[in-house]
Design a protein around this motif. Structure first.
Motif, PDB file in Angstrom:
ATOM      1  N   LEU A  54      22.113   2.659 108.484  1.00  0.00           N
ATOM      2  CA  LEU A  54      22.421   1.666 109.521  1.00  0.00           C
ATOM      3  C   LEU A  54      21.702   0.350 109.243  1.00  0.00           C
ATOM      4  CD1 LEU A  54      22.250   3.913 112.720  1.00  0.00           C
ATOM      5  CD2 LEU A  54      24.304   2.954 111.656  1.00  0.00           C
ATOM      6  N   ILE A  55      20.440   0.440 108.875  1.00  0.00           N
ATOM      7  CA  ILE A  55      19.657  -0.773 108.604  1.00  0.00           C
ATOM      8  C   ILE A  55      20.205  -1.493 107.375  1.00  0.00           C
ATOM      9  CG2 ILE A  55      17.364  -1.628 107.952  1.00  0.00           C
ATOM     10  CD1 ILE A  55      16.208   0.740 109.597  1.00  0.00           C
ATOM     11  N   ARG A  84      11.394  -3.524 103.793  1.00  0.00           N
ATOM     12  CA  ARG A  84      11.603  -3.087 102.406  1.00  0.00           C
ATOM     13  C   ARG A  84      12.952  -3.549 101.879  1.00  0.00           C
ATOM     14  NH1 ARG A  84      13.948   0.742  99.367  1.00  0.00           N
ATOM     15  NH2 ARG A  84      15.077   1.634 101.161  1.00  0.00           N
ATOM     16  N   LEU A  85      13.955  -3.532 102.754  1.00  0.00           N
ATOM     17  CA  LEU A  85      15.296  -3.967 102.369  1.00  0.00           C
ATOM     18  C   LEU A  85      15.480  -5.475 102.519  1.00  0.00           C
ATOM     19  CD1 LEU A  85      17.392  -1.081 103.986  1.00  0.00           C
ATOM     20  CD2 LEU A  85      16.857  -1.398 101.560  1.00  0.00           C
ATOM     21  N   ALA A 151      24.415  -3.960  99.382  1.00  0.00           N
ATOM     22  CA  ALA A 151      25.220  -2.737  99.427  1.00  0.00           C
ATOM     23  C   ALA A 151      25.829  -2.447  98.054  1.00  0.00           C
ATOM     24  CB  ALA A 151      26.323  -2.879 100.478  1.00  0.00           C
ATOM     25  N   ARG A 152      26.355  -3.488  97.381  1.00  0.00           N
ATOM     26  CA  ARG A 152      26.909  -3.303  96.034  1.00  0.00           C
ATOM     27  C   ARG A 152      25.820  -2.837  95.063  1.00  0.00           C
ATOM     28  NH1 ARG A 152      31.452  -6.484  94.477  1.00  0.00           N
ATOM     29  NH2 ARG A 152      31.061  -5.602  92.397  1.00  0.00           N
ATOM     30  N   ALA A 153      24.655  -3.457  95.182  1.00  0.00           N
ATOM     31  CA  ALA A 153      23.552  -3.102  94.284  1.00  0.00           C
ATOM     32  C   ALA A 153      23.078  -1.673  94.530  1.00  0.00           C
ATOM     33  CB  ALA A 153      22.404  -4.088  94.467  1.00  0.00           C
ATOM     34  N   ALA A 154      23.052  -1.262  95.799  1.00  0.00           N
ATOM     35  CA  ALA A 154      22.605   0.098  96.124  1.00  0.00           C
ATOM     36  C   ALA A 154      23.587   1.140  95.578  1.00  0.00           C
ATOM     37  CB  ALA A 154      22.456   0.241  97.636  1.00  0.00           C
ATOM     38  N   PRO A 187      15.130 -14.134 104.696  1.00  0.00           N
ATOM     39  CA  PRO A 187      14.336 -13.169 103.918  1.00  0.00           C
ATOM     40  C   PRO A 187      14.570 -13.349 102.426  1.00  0.00           C
ATOM     41  CG  PRO A 187      16.223 -12.090 104.927  1.00  0.00           C
ATOM     42  CD  PRO A 187      16.172 -13.467 105.505  1.00  0.00           C
ATOM     43  N   GLU A 188      13.613 -12.899 101.637  1.00  0.00           N
ATOM     44  CA  GLU A 188      13.731 -12.970 100.182  1.00  0.00           C
ATOM     45  C   GLU A 188      14.789 -11.977  99.689  1.00  0.00           C
ATOM     46  OE1 GLU A 188      12.158 -14.831  98.015  1.00  0.00           O
ATOM     47  OE2 GLU A 188      10.455 -15.696  99.100  1.00  0.00           O
ATOM     48  N   ALA A 189      15.391 -12.284  98.553  1.00  0.00           N
ATOM     49  CA  ALA A 189      16.236 -11.295  97.885  1.00  0.00           C
ATOM     50  C   ALA A 189      15.346 -10.178  97.353  1.00  0.00           C
ATOM     51  CB  ALA A 189      17.003 -11.942  96.745  1.00  0.00           C
ATOM     52  N   THR A 190      15.846  -8.960  97.377  1.00  0.00           N
ATOM     53  CA  THR A 190      15.044  -7.820  96.924  1.00  0.00           C
ATOM     54  C   THR A 190      15.025  -7.743  95.400  1.00  0.00           C
ATOM     55  OG1 THR A 190      16.910  -6.295  96.900  1.00  0.00           O
ATOM     56  CG2 THR A 190      15.756  -6.561  99.003  1.00  0.00           C
ATOM     57  N   GLU A 191      14.122  -6.909  94.888  1.00  0.00           N
ATOM     58  CA  GLU A 191      14.094  -6.667  93.438  1.00  0.00           C
ATOM     59  C   GLU A 191      15.413  -6.057  92.965  1.00  0.00           C
ATOM     60  OE1 GLU A 191      10.774  -4.331  92.351  1.00  0.00           O
ATOM     61  OE2 GLU A 191       9.269  -5.794  93.000  1.00  0.00           O
TER      62      GLU A 191
END
Length: 647
Positions: A54-55, A84-85, A151-154, A187-191
């Motif tokens: 959901l998050i 974290r996300l 979502a695409r990256a995950a 927010p920052e983009a994640t790794e």
């Protein structure tokens, strides 16, 4: 619920359920897509995975601050997971709460206040809701892209990072722009974001390099026949050299017989060249006949076969009446402008075009003052009860309808028409395509200069529509065998035509894809004729204006492209219509090829113009400058075909 608003996940304590219910109604009334976990945590359940999903799908996480939530371990975990996300966090204060107990990630942020004033007067819920919706709408587009890319990256990461899940083309450029334009408070983009985009960039560079190499191989393949002829010429020279040395030796002893000896040498050389070329042509013809017979045997297996369609009916020649035309005053559509037909000094005069399709409506005014040589392979009779062939023929070599110019090569006076498709497709004889190709290439000893078709057998479609069951394996094997033999037969016909003389320019539609490339990768072309070596496979472009994009129905891995979307063509029954498809693009490319044949013959009237000469000039003249940013080479091929004499 799907909206253009932000997707909001609400993190809260069950003790605040009454307030949360009211907040959800308010946000949904404002058009937001609200995600909330109302399920209780059951022992042994993987509740973290449910909440994590959901998050991850939310653009913003709204955190309800109250004494109950700040004491909740689940609430604290949700805040940490959102961080974290790299999700945007928006804290809402609903009642007085010990600031020291608030999670540090939230305590550092500005609260949206729903709690009572210090004098215990209640705040206006609607005013607080308005402040919240304003905050949610801030930087919305950037946040939505954050969510989509994550979502695409995950998915990519969770599937062991396969190449197929990476971004391509314009999506990579868009992701790069997104990463470089982060708003100050976003927010920052994640790794994982960065790893996904960088992997996409590397794979795109690799794919572009491979595609450039593939296109170079395709271009080189077009010269195979010429190279084979060069090798035969070397052999001829060896024969000639031996002949010359023999004559030279004779001359030493014969003295005054030198002139006669030299003439003998020339005659021997010409005879040797003729013998080798004749032998090569005969060998190519034997191979072509063998492949064609194999195809006929293969296609006539089984009780439902129609062997009569493979031979075709009698030839019928129609000479249409002249009509007054004023092409200089006629208007042309965007497609003619795109290929430069309206500006070219050539009109295709003296060129013969062959069309394999559904026939032609010979009495349509667009075909005035022409000789149309027809042969029916459907059993329906000549003419066009379908309309598709009339569309294509008008685009390639039609003249005008009223004051509107339709065709590219308006100077063409003679065309061959092989009919393999009947009215509304009901009298289809697509299995006769190789036989039709055999006829048009051999008619009057290879008089045709350009051969094109806008149809073919949809082998993948046959498998997609297959009901399955025990017959699937047999039918799949049979289709693959037919596919391979059709390609071999078509290729042998092309080689035989080139070995016998000047050769012909062969043009085929790449086929229309069922898949929208916006939903995934563009489907590669699969029509057997388009894949055969020696055919120019043609994809379609849309009208810009000024810049062009590849049509959504056009497959990838084409040789080149031409206008094929919403082009003006003659319609069966008279008048004009708008048509779309790679078949329309193939007709435009075929007409342009006819312009090149005429142009090169006019420039060098004493030289033999060959299919290889024409292709080299066409290839050098393609335009790659007018495509929209992000159009990939694998989709557009070498570029947009252009008429001769434009510079």
């Amino acid at each position: 619920m799907s909206t253009d608003k932000a997707r909001v996940f609400i993190s809260y304590s069950r003790a605040d359920s009454s307030f949360v219910d009211e907040l959800v109604r308010g946000l949904e009334w404002a058009g937001f897509d609200v995600m909330i976990d109302r399920e209780s945590i059951v022992e042994g359940e993987d509740w973290r995975e449910r909440l994590r999903s959901l998050i991850a799908n939310a653009d913003t996480v709204v955190c309800i601050l109250s004494p109950g939530s700040v004491a909740s371990e689940t609430f604290a975990w949700e805040v940490d997971e959102a961080h974290r996300l790299s999700k945007r966090l928006l804290p809402i204060l609903v009642e007085a709460t010990d600031h020291e107990a608030v999670p540090p990630r939230l305590a550092a942020l500005n609260y949206v206040r729903f709690d009572p004033f210090d004098d215990r007067r209640p705040r206006s819920f609607m005013e607080a809701l308005r402040a919240l919706t304003t905050a949610l709408d801030t930087d919305l587009e950037w946040l939505r892209e954050h969510t989509r890319l994550l979502a695409r990256a995950a998915e990519w990461d969770g599937d062991s990072r396969p190449v197929a899940r990476l971004l391509r083309g314009a999506d990579i450029a868009a992701a790069q722009r997104w990463a470089s334009t982060r708003p100050r408070d976003a927010p920052e983009a994640t790794e994982l974001h960065h790893a996904f985009i960088e992997a996409s960039e590397r794979e795109e560079a690799k794919r572009s390099s491979e595609e450039r190499r593939r296109l170079e191989e395709i271009a080189a393949a077009q010269s195979d026949t010429a190279q084979a002829l060069d090798e035969r010429e070397i052999a001829v020279r060896k024969v000639a050299r031996r002949t010359f040395l023999g004559i030279a030796g004779t001359t030493i002893f014969a003295g005054g017989a030198g002139v006669a000896g030299y003439r003998t040498f020339l005659a021997e050389q010409q005879a040797a060249v003729g013998r080798l070329e004749t032998q090569a042509a005969r060998a190519a013809l034997r191979d072509q006949q063998d492949e064609l017979e194999t195809w006929k045997r293969l296609i006539t297996e089984g009780p439902s076969s129609n062997s009569s369609s493979l031979e075709g009916g009698p030839i019928e020649i129609v000479r249409t009446a002249p009509r007054p035309h004023n092409l200089s005053g006629a208007t042309g559509g965007w497609a003619l402008e795109a290929v430069g037909a309206d500006r070219s000094p050539s009109d295709g005069s003296g060129v013969v075009i062959a069309l394999i399709g559904s026939g032609v409506e010979t009495d349509h005014p667009v075909f005035a003052d022409m000789e149309l040589v027809q042969k029916d392979f459907t059993g329906e009779g000549n003419g066009d009860l379908n309309g598709h062939g009339t569309n294509l023929a008008s685009l390639a070599f039609g003249k005008q309808v009223g004051n509107q110019r339709i065709g590219v090569a308006t100077g063409v006076k003679k065309a061959l028409v092989a009919k393999v498709l009947g009215g509304a497709g009901t009298s289809s004889a697509l299995e006769a395509i190789p036989s039709a190709l055999d006829w048009v290439t051999k008619y009057e000893n290879g008089v045709a200069d350009v051969v094109f078709m806008g149809l073919g057998v949809d082998y993948p479609g046959s498998l997609i529509q297959h009901p399955g069951g025990a017959a699937l394996e047999y039918d799949t094997a049979k289709l693959l065998r037919q596919f391979l033999q059709e390609v071999r037969t078509v290729e042998s016909t092309i080689f035989a035509a080139r070995a016998a003389g000047k050769g012909m320019t062969f043009v085929a539609a790449a086929g229309n894809s069922r898949s929208d490339p916006a939903q995934g990768q563009r489907v590669p072309m699969t029509l057997s004729t388009a894949l055969a070596k020696g055919f120019l496979s043609v994809g379609s472009i849309d009208n810009g204006p000024n810049v062009y994009r590849v049509s959504t129905f056009s497959p990838s891995q084409v040789t080149l492209c031409a206008p094929g979307s919403e082009v003006t063509a003659a319609q069966r029954g008279g008048g004009v219509t708008m048509r779309s498809g790679t078949s329309m693009a193939a007709a435009m490319a075929a007409g342009t090829a006819a312009l090149w044949w005429s142009y090169l013959r006019e420039r060098s009237p004493d030289a033999l113009v060959t299919a290889e000469t024409v292709w080299k000039q066409m290839r050098a003249g393609v335009d790659v400058t007018r495509f929209a940013p992000g159009v990939e080479e694998i989709d557009r091929g070498l570029g947009l075909v252009q008429a001769p004499g434009l510079t």
